[in-house]
Enzyme design. Structure first.
Site, short mmCIF file in Angstrom:
data_model
loop_
_atom_site.label_atom_id
_atom_site.label_comp_id
_atom_site.label_asym_id
_atom_site.label_seq_id
_atom_site.Cartn_x
_atom_site.Cartn_y
_atom_site.Cartn_z
N THR A 90 0.80 -1.21 0.00
CA THR A 90 0.00 0.00 0.00
C THR A 90 0.84 1.27 0.00
O THR A 90 1.90 1.33 0.63
CB THR A 90 -1.03 0.01 1.15
OG1 THR A 90 -1.72 1.27 1.13
CG2 THR A 90 -0.38 -0.18 2.51
N ARG A 91 0.35 2.24 -0.72
CA ARG A 91 0.94 3.58 -0.75
C ARG A 91 -0.15 4.60 -0.46
O ARG A 91 -0.04 5.78 -0.78
CB ARG A 91 1.57 3.85 -2.10
CG ARG A 91 0.60 3.60 -3.25
CD ARG A 91 1.20 3.97 -4.58
NE ARG A 91 0.52 3.26 -5.66
CZ ARG A 91 0.05 3.84 -6.76
NH1 ARG A 91 0.17 5.14 -6.95
NH2 ARG A 91 -0.53 3.13 -7.70
N HIS A 132 -8.94 2.13 2.95
CA HIS A 132 -10.38 2.27 3.12
C HIS A 132 -10.98 0.85 3.13
O HIS A 132 -10.25 -0.13 3.14
CB HIS A 132 -10.95 3.18 2.04
CG HIS A 132 -10.31 4.53 2.04
ND1 HIS A 132 -10.41 5.38 3.14
CD2 HIS A 132 -9.53 5.17 1.14
CE1 HIS A 132 -9.73 6.49 2.89
NE2 HIS A 132 -9.18 6.39 1.68
N HIS A 178 -9.76 -1.69 0.59
CA HIS A 178 -8.43 -2.27 0.86
C HIS A 178 -8.51 -3.25 2.03
O HIS A 178 -7.85 -4.29 2.03
CB HIS A 178 -7.44 -1.15 1.17
CG HIS A 178 -7.46 -0.04 0.18
ND1 HIS A 178 -7.98 1.21 0.48
CD2 HIS A 178 -7.08 0.02 -1.11
CE1 HIS A 178 -7.90 1.98 -0.58
NE2 HIS A 178 -7.36 1.30 -1.57
N ARG A 212 -6.60 -4.13 -8.42
CA ARG A 212 -6.85 -3.44 -9.69
C ARG A 212 -5.78 -2.36 -9.87
O ARG A 212 -5.47 -1.62 -8.96
CB ARG A 212 -8.24 -2.81 -9.60
CG ARG A 212 -8.67 -2.08 -10.83
CD ARG A 212 -10.15 -1.75 -10.70
NE ARG A 212 -10.61 -0.88 -11.78
CZ ARG A 212 -10.56 0.44 -11.74
NH1 ARG A 212 -10.07 1.06 -10.68
NH2 ARG A 212 -11.00 1.16 -12.76
#
Lengths: 402, 402
Positions: free
Chosen positions: A198-199, A203, A206, A292
């Site tokens: 993750t960057r 939410h 995720h 995605r």
């Protein structure tokens, strides 16, 4: 129970960070070496080499490896590698030493991050690298821009890393080496660990991705990029606090480990997804969650190009396998989180918020639906944007006062 | 893309159902053979042998295989097999023929389901079978009761199956052979298929289990038991209609295949979970979803004994692997479906309804929370229970009128 995957290359981790008296001596020696500045991306790569995240690389790539990686995603010795790891210097800098010399690599803050024995100086076809790695030469692409901004001469050779870049101090307990995550997994009795890259703050979409992994694996490594992003993105300290709040309130403690890694984003989409899987293998993860438009930017990549590329590499290229998951969202008719694979309903049944719209809602104090993001996460983001707005106002008022 | 798993034993499917003129001739020949009655469970096993679901068995087990399966979960030839597949006859029946004779196996409806060449007659220690397979000799256990009710003499030998038991006609499109599911998977381009075993209507907790599989596999086979259950359970036609309504309204068409298989439940918990994985391998499934108390009954098995047993068998016993998922439910604080692994909240935050309570709510017309079950499913169950109540009332009024 099966063990954690082997480090890439199969011969154990190869961290390049010196320790103890060796570190002390090399730091002293480095003072007298030609000092060559490194970019933020190069600094991140050095720290990754230091902690063994880029095992089995011992330094920056030669011309032969660079070409082979661009063209065939493998080093000259045949080992799978999807993205060049290179350092560059201007002609003016490169002319101050010969091949065979030792140099000091210095970051923008003046710290000597590493020393390097230069075994080759070479020039590259940057457009070829961009087409190969980014599938575009468009200078709007932030990864392309980074390559195009590189100095003229690439330098190859083994490095001795002298610093962790201050990450351990800035992110205590969060910044971990591959050795440390492997030790942590073993202590928890985990063998089948999925990495969630993750960057961004997490939410519910995720959270759903990560929880699918929790349901089917021993645990999930929520692994935040701690290096630099493109302008406008949320800084790492805010992101990691927001993720911490999510984990504290909505995850079972023994199923998740939050950690971070020192790289900058390249935005290379499919090729970067492969790099993510590669270095997660070094961190001990058997799976890399690929959602995605993984590691994408703008509309340079198809939403599932990063799924497909895992089918195009040799079966034995990586031990770490992709956990491919479709686009995820809340669906009001499902009454739950879902993906394109599990929800048969229409787009209008789904809750979709763009990053731009979310930021607007947070800045303006509009309520964000709980189905989109957890209140504990939104509180942290709201405070961050409020702080930003104040700064903007200060700047604007300062400006108008002149 | 990898292929579907091999049929168990690795040498292709071995259906024992005769076709065409061979079937015609054997049916005629069967009329003149000694007729031996079979139980409902034995009939289900015969039909499973007929369609190749028990590949590579060619018939009912010998004393040697029976003992080896009870004790070590393997046939005498070493092949993994977790539960005895046997047929029994009374002394009176067994005395009408010698070893080496052909007999006709006749179901309760008078149909000759199969012929069999009897290569061995033997008696068994039923208590030993029950302890081995069911981990109990308690006669309250419905599987134990079935074994204890078997006739005195077990008969071993290859069978030639003459009937599909009417399943294809009764469940058109739903009853499929392993050959047919494999063909269907290939037509859909699926290689990684997860089987969801069910003997109940599917509520949201079951939907969640199946959808975790959909998120991570190519597709899911929702595979209903179509044979007999213990008294009081919902019959197969109602269950499969309710499941059909769920799939039509809440699944993406190309991710799911609804089908059924002809066995009766044994309620053997962990050992039956292994049998489920074994025959799903024959149906072409790479994964068998194993939830809480899989194939259990009462409190004879720990909720995750059926998870653990997959760690206790040899790694190469089965190609089909378990997809182990914890206990699932709606959590009001999560605002979604979750499991013990993904929800950190307290029991009082969760929606839990026992089967007994659900039936009471459905019978009395009380609203069942949408977080527990889909309205389309509840409508079908409500109609079924209303019909049952009417029958009970008719019976009661008939009784009182006498």
């Amino acid at each position: 129970m099966s063990a954690l995957p082997n480090a890439h290359g199969g011969s154990g981790l190869t961290p390049r960070l010196l320790q103890g008296s060796k570190l002390h001596d090399e730091r002293r020696r480095a003072q007298s070496l030609p000092a060559i500045p490194v970019s933020s991306r190069e600094r991140g790569d050095l720290i990754m080499l230091g902690i063994g995240g880029f095992t089995p690389l011992d330094g920056f790539m030669t011309a032969g490896d660079w070409r082979s990686v661009c063209r065939d995603m493998r080093l000259e010795n045949g080992l799978f590698w999807p993205i060049p790891i290179t350092v560059s210097a201007s002609h003016a800098h490169a002319d101050t030493f010969n091949e065979g010399a030792d140099i000091a690599l210095v970051d923008a803050g003046g710290e000597i991050v590493a020393t390097m024995t230069v075994i080759e100086k070479y020039s590259i076809d940057k457009a070829f690298e961009c087409r190969s790695v980014f599938r575009t030469e468009d200078s709007e692409h932030p990864g392309v821009r980074m390559v195009m901004a590189q100095a003229e001469v690439n330098l190859a050779g083994p490095v001795r890393v002298l610093s962790d870049g201050g990450f351990a101090q800035r992110y205590p307990g969060l910044f971990m080496t591959p050795e440390q995550t492997r030790t942590a997994f073993a202590a928890k009795g985990w063998s089948k660990v999925a990495a969630f890259q993750t960057r961004n703050p997490m939410h519910r979409s995720h959270e759903y991705l990560a929880k699918i992994a929790v349901e089917t694996c021993d645990g999930v490594l929520v692994h935040s990029l701690l290096g630099n992003l493109k302008p406008g993105d949320i800084p790492a300290d805010v992101r990691t606090r927001a993720i911490g709040a999510l984990i504290d309130n909505y995850f079972v403690a023994d199923t998740v480990l939050q950690s971070g890694y020192p790289l900058d984003m390249r935005y290379a989409g499919p090729r970067e997804a492969l790099l993510h899987a590669l270095f997660r293998q070094n961190y001990g993860c058997a799976y890399q969650i690929i959602g995605r438009d993984h590691a994408g930017v703008g509309s340079y990549y198809g939403p599932f190009d990063a799924h497909r590329i895992f089918d195009e590499i040799p079966h034995d290229a990586l031990e770490t396998k992709p956990l491919k998951i479709d686009w995820t969202f809340w669906c009001y008719r499902c009454g739950g989180m879902a993906s394109e694979r599990t929800c048969p309903h229409a787009p209008e049944d789904r809750l979709l918020l763009s990053g731009t719209k979310l930021r607007k809602m947070l800045s303006e104090g509009t309520a964000v639906p709980a189905e989109f993001s957890r209140p504990e996460v939104l509180d942290i983001l709201r405070a961050y944007y409020a702080g930003l707005d104040e700064k903007v106002e200060v700047k604007l008022s300062g400006h108008s006062a002149r």
